[in-house]
Write a protein that holds these residues in place. Structure first.
Motif, PDB file in Angstrom:
ATOM      1  N   GLY A  70       0.963  -1.444  -0.029  1.00 54.53           N
ATOM      2  CA  GLY A  70       0.272  -0.017   0.535  1.00 54.53           C
ATOM      3  C   GLY A  70       1.204   1.409   0.461  1.00 54.53           C
ATOM      4  N   ALA A  71       2.118   1.258   0.327  1.00 56.79           N
ATOM      5  CA  ALA A  71       3.352   2.332   0.519  1.00 56.79           C
ATOM      6  C   ALA A  71       3.635   2.429  -0.671  1.00 56.79           C
ATOM      7  N   GLY A  72       3.981   1.703  -1.043  1.00 57.73           N
ATOM      8  CA  GLY A  72       4.068   1.772  -2.724  1.00 57.73           C
ATOM      9  C   GLY A  72       3.421   2.117  -3.977  1.00 57.73           C
ATOM     10  N   ALA A  73       1.806   1.935  -2.929  1.00 59.28           N
ATOM     11  CA  ALA A  73       1.049   3.131  -3.696  1.00 59.28           C
ATOM     12  C   ALA A  73       1.299   4.112  -3.736  1.00 59.28           C
ATOM     13  N   PHE A  74       1.303   4.707  -2.448  1.00 60.81           N
ATOM     14  CA  PHE A  74       1.144   5.912  -2.479  1.00 60.81           C
ATOM     15  C   PHE A  74       2.779   6.565  -2.457  1.00 60.81           C
ATOM     16  N   CYS A  75       3.555   6.098  -2.572  1.00 59.42           N
ATOM     17  CA  CYS A  75       5.240   6.657  -3.111  1.00 59.42           C
ATOM     18  C   CYS A  75       5.749   7.033  -1.494  1.00 59.42           C
ATOM     19  N   LEU A  76       5.640   6.568  -0.847  1.00 55.18           N
ATOM     20  CA  LEU A  76       5.979   6.815   0.915  1.00 55.18           C
ATOM     21  C   LEU A  76       7.299   5.582   1.046  1.00 55.18           C
ATOM     22  N   ASP A  77       8.440   6.654   0.160  1.00 56.91           N
ATOM     23  CA  ASP A  77       9.139   5.875  -0.142  1.00 56.91           C
ATOM     24  C   ASP A  77      10.070   5.264   1.611  1.00 56.91           C
ATOM     25  N   ASP A  78       9.898   6.252   2.514  1.00 56.73           N
ATOM     26  CA  ASP A  78      10.902   5.977   3.477  1.00 56.73           C
ATOM     27  C   ASP A  78      10.252   4.492   3.783  1.00 56.73           C
ATOM     28  N   LEU A  79       8.644   4.467   4.512  1.00 57.82           N
ATOM     29  CA  LEU A  79       7.761   3.402   4.689  1.00 57.82           C
ATOM     30  C   LEU A  79       8.039   2.076   3.635  1.00 57.82           C
ATOM     31  N   VAL A  80       8.187   1.854   2.872  1.00 53.45           N
ATOM     32  CA  VAL A  80       8.377   1.032   1.716  1.00 53.45           C
ATOM     33  C   VAL A  80      10.157   0.176   2.441  1.00 53.45           C
ATOM     34  N   HIS A  81      10.999   1.243   1.939  1.00 51.25           N
ATOM     35  CA  HIS A  81      11.926   1.160   2.324  1.00 51.25           C
ATOM     36  C   HIS A  81      12.349   0.126   3.404  1.00 51.25           C
ATOM     37  N   PHE A  82      12.053   0.609   4.323  1.00 49.39           N
ATOM     38  CA  PHE A  82      11.764  -0.096   5.354  1.00 49.39           C
ATOM     39  C   PHE A  82      11.464  -1.604   5.889  1.00 49.39           C
ATOM     40  N   ALA A  83      10.191  -1.403   5.437  1.00 51.27           N
ATOM     41  CA  ALA A  83       9.233  -2.306   4.939  1.00 51.27           C
ATOM     42  C   ALA A  83       9.826  -3.837   4.813  1.00 51.27           C
ATOM     43  N   HIS A  84      10.403  -3.154   3.229  1.00 47.42           N
ATOM     44  CA  HIS A  84      11.317  -4.088   2.409  1.00 47.42           C
ATOM     45  C   HIS A  84      11.535  -4.819   3.113  1.00 47.42           C
ATOM     46  N   VAL A  85      12.751  -3.847   3.697  1.00 48.55           N
ATOM     47  CA  VAL A  85      14.220  -4.826   4.651  1.00 48.55           C
ATOM     48  C   VAL A  85      13.489  -5.755   5.634  1.00 48.55           C
ATOM     49  N   PHE A  86      12.565  -5.273   6.406  1.00 51.99           N
ATOM     50  CA  PHE A  86      11.989  -6.160   7.366  1.00 51.99           C
ATOM     51  C   PHE A  86      11.566  -7.215   6.858  1.00 51.99           C
ATOM     52  N   GLU A  87      10.783  -7.010   6.102  1.00 53.15           N
ATOM     53  CA  GLU A  87       9.457  -8.198   5.001  1.00 53.15           C
ATOM     54  C   GLU A  87      11.068  -8.910   5.073  1.00 53.15           C
ATOM     55  N   THR A  88      12.007  -9.110   4.365  1.00 56.50           N
ATOM     56  CA  THR A  88      12.830 -10.261   3.515  1.00 56.50           C
ATOM     57  C   THR A  88      13.576 -10.966   4.357  1.00 56.50           C
ATOM     58  N   THR A  89      13.396 -10.060   6.175  1.00 55.96           N
ATOM     59  CA  THR A  89      14.118 -11.219   7.639  1.00 55.96           C
ATOM     60  C   THR A  89      13.170 -11.639   7.550  1.00 55.96           C
ATOM     61  N   LEU A  90      12.239 -11.191   7.653  1.00 56.61           N
ATOM     62  CA  LEU A  90      10.672 -12.292   7.661  1.00 56.61           C
ATOM     63  C   LEU A  90      10.770 -13.601   6.976  1.00 56.61           C
ATOM     64  N   ASP A  91      10.981 -13.340   5.307  1.00 55.51           N
ATOM     65  CA  ASP A  91      11.074 -14.266   4.652  1.00 55.51           C
ATOM     66  C   ASP A  91      12.300 -15.274   5.054  1.00 55.51           C
TER      67      ASP A  91
END
Lengths: 376, 123
Positions: free
Chosen positions: A52-73
C-alpha cells in the motif's frame, strides 16, 4: 472526499490492523507459541503495508518495510531461527514501522538514525541466515538516502544497496530510424495451458510497427493424429518498428519460457520475402497412403496453409480449445495474402533447393482492422 | 459488453485501488478477499470473468494454490490469470508461471500498465 483520499484512509486503517497483527504475532513467536501460520501472518502484515505504501509513494516506509519483510522471509523459510535476539530486533523494527506509518499519515518525521540502525541489524540477520558476512553499517546521516534516490522496493533480495542505472542501449544498437527484426515464434502447448494466445502476442507485435507474418504449418499432423492440446504452428515475423529490441522482447515476456523464440535484428541487405517451409505434399500423400484407416484429410494436403490450422479447431466447435482457436486465427489473418503466397511458391528464395516452399506472409496493414475489431 | 475482472487480494487498500482503477477504465469488478474466497466467488459467477487478478501472499489459500486449483478445472483453463507481484520477485513470478499464471502486474501498479496488461491477455 475523492476516491484516492478514501483509499488512503483505508490504507492507514488497514495499517493499524496489520501493525496489531504484527505485534501479536511477534509476541507469540517470542513466547514460543508460533506456528507457520503465525509467521506467515507476520510476513503478510509487513508485505501489505509495503504494498500500500508503494502505491502512495511513501518511500521511507516502503524501504524499511522491504528490509523488514526480507528478514521475515528468511524466518518464514526456516533459514533464520526465532531466537530471543532475532525477535527483539523484530519487535523494535515493528515499533519503527509503526512510527513510519504514523509519520506518513500525519506528515511528521520518523527517527531516521534509529531506523538506519535497525535496517543494518535486519540486514545483518539476513546475512546470518545466508551464511554471509554482515554488510557494512550505514554511514551516519545517510538514513533515508536510498529512498530519496528513488524507488528501492524492487531491488534484489540479497542486494539492498543496488541502485538502478539508466543505460541508453541505442548507443550500442545503433537505433535511430526504423529497426527491423526477424522473429521466430513457436508456441508450446504449455503456453496455451496458461491461457496465453498466439494471436494476442501477434496482435501486440503488430502494434509496434509494420509486420509481415508467415505461418509454418508443416508440423500440423493429420486430423486423426492432432492432439487438441498440442501446438503445431511456427510464426516468422519480419517487423519494422521505431521501437528498440527491448520493447519487442517485452511483447513476449509472458510467454518467453513457454515457446521457442528468437529475435534478431536484420540489416537492409537481408531484406526479402519471409520464407516458410510448408508441408511436402508428396510426403503428406505418402503418409495418407501408409495409414489407410485414417481420415485422409484431403483439404490439409491440398491447402496446407490456413486449412490445416482450421482443422486444428475441428471437429467439435462446442468444445473448441482456446489454443486451437489461437492457432487458427493468425493463419486466418494470413489468408488475404494469397497473391504473395503464389508469387513465392516456386522456389521462394530463388535458390531452387529443397522442398517446395511457400510464403503466406501478410502485413498488418491488411489485418490490423480485423484483429482490432475482434479483440478490443 | 463490459469485461468483468475478478480481483483477489487480502488487502482492502489494494482491492479498493484495483476497483477504482478498473471501474474508471470501464471494467466490471468482482472482488474476493483471499484464494479460498476467490474460488467460492468464481463458482458463484453466472459468467466467468474475462480476467482474474490475484495477489500471491494471502491467508487460507495463497495465489499459487488458487491458480493451481483453477487450472486443474479444464473448463477454467482459458481464463487469463494475472498475478500481482513486485519487480524483484523473480522467484514468485516463476512459481506463479509454473502454477499456470498467464502473466503478472508489478506493484505498485501504474493504472495504464494495469489496463495494458489486461488488454494483453483478455480475449
Amino acid at each position: 472526499m475523492d476516491a484516492m483520499a478514501e483509499i488512503r484512509q483505508t490504507f492507514f486503517e488497514e495499517c493499524a490492523e496489520q501493525l496489531a497483527e504484527l505485534e501479536a504475532g511477534l509476541l507469540a513467536i517470542e513466547n514460543g507459541e508460533a506456528d507457520s501460520d503465525t509467521v506467515n501472518a507476520v510476513f503478510r502484515a509487513v508485505h501489505s503495508i509495503k504494498g500500500g505504501a508503494g502505491a502512495f509513494c511513501l518511500d521511507d516506509l516502503v524501504h524499511f518495510a522491504h528490509v523488514f519483510e526480507t528478514t521475515l522471509d528468511e524466518m518464514r523459510t526456516g533459514r533464520l531461527d526465532s531466537s530471543e535476539k532475532v525477535v527483539k530486533i523484530m519487535l523494535r523494527s515493528a515499533d519503527a514501522l509503526a512510527d513510519l506509518v504514523t509519520a506518513a499519515r500525519d506528515g511528521g518525521t520518523a527517527d531516521a538514525e534509529r531506523n538506519a540502525g535497525l535496517i543494518d541489524e535486519l540486514k545483518g540477520l539476513v546475512a546470518l541466515a545466508k551464511g554471509e558476512e554482515p554488510p557494512a553499517p550505514s554511514a551516519p546521516g545517510t538514513a533515508g538516502a536510498a529512498a530519496a534516490d528513488g524507488p528501492v522496493y524492487d531491488d534484489g533480495m540479497g542486494d539492498f544497496d543496488f541502485t538502478p542505472v539508466a543505460v541508453d542501449l541505442s548507443d550500442l544498437m545503433g537505433i535511430g530510424g526504423d529497426n527491423r527484426f526477424r522473429i521466430v515464434f513457436k508456441p508450446s502447448p504449455r503456453m496455451y495451458a496458461k491461457a496465453n494466445e498466439a494471436n494476442r502476442v501477434l496482435r501486440d507485435v503488430y502494434a509496434l510497427g509494420e509486420a509481415k507474418v508467415s505461418c509454418n504449418t508443416s508440423e500440423v499432423p493429420l486430423l486423426t493424429a492432432i492432439d487438441p492440446e498440442g501446438a503445431y504452428l511456427t510464426f516468422t515475423i519480419e517487423l519494422s518498428t521505431a521501437e528498440p529490441e527491448e520493447k519487442v522482447r517485452e511483447v513476449f515476456e509472458f510467454v518467453e519460457f513457454d515457446c521457442d523464440l528468437s529475435i534478431e535484428a536484420i540489416a537492409d541487405s537481408q531484406d526479402g520475402e519471409i520464407e516458410a517451409d510448408d508441408p511436402d505434399i508428396a510426403d503428406i500423400l505418402a503418409r495418407i497412403r501408409a495409414a489407410p484407416d485414417e481420415e485422409p484429410a484431403p483439404e490439409h494436403a491440398a491447402e496446407p496453409g490456413d486449412k490445416a490450422a482450421a482443422e486444428a479447431r475441428q471437429p467439435e466447435p462446442e468444445s473448441e480449445p482456446e489454443h486451437a482457436k489461437a492457432a487458427a486465427q493468425p493463419a486466418k489473418a494470413a489468408a488475404p495474402s494469397a497473391p504473395s503466397a503464389a508469387k513465392a511458391e516456386a522456389g521462394g528464395d530463388g535458390k531452387g533447393a529443397g522442398p517446395p516452399r511457400r510464403s503466406v506472409s501478410t502485413s498488418n496493414a491488411s489485418t490490423a482492422s480485423s484483429i482490432s475489431s475482434a479483440n478490443w | 459488453m463490459k469485461r468483468t475482472i475478478l480481483t483477489i487480494d487480502d488487502s482492502r487498500t489494494m482491492r479498493e485501488m484495483l476497483k477504482v482503477t478498473l471501474a474508471s477504465s470501464g471494467f466490471t469488478v468482482v472482488q474476493a478477499e483471499d484464494g479460498q474466497h476467490g474460488i467460492e466467488v468464481l463458482e458463484g459467477m453466472d459468467i466467468e470473468p474475462d480476467v482474474i487478478i490475484t495477489d500471491i501472499n494471502m491467508p487460507r489459500k495463497d495465489g499459487f494454490q488458487f491458480i493451481e486449483e483453477v487450472r486443474a478445472d479444464a473448463s477454467r483453463r482459458a481464463i487469463p490469470i494475472l498475478v500481482l507481484t513486485t519487480e524483484s520477485d523473480a522467484e514468485k513470478k516463476q512459481r506463479a508461471r509454473l502454477a499456470g499464471a498467464t502473466g503478472w502486474i508489478v506493484k505498485p501498479f501504474d493504472p495504464t500498465k494495469l489496463v495494458d496488461a489486461i488488454n494483453r491477455v483478455a480475449a
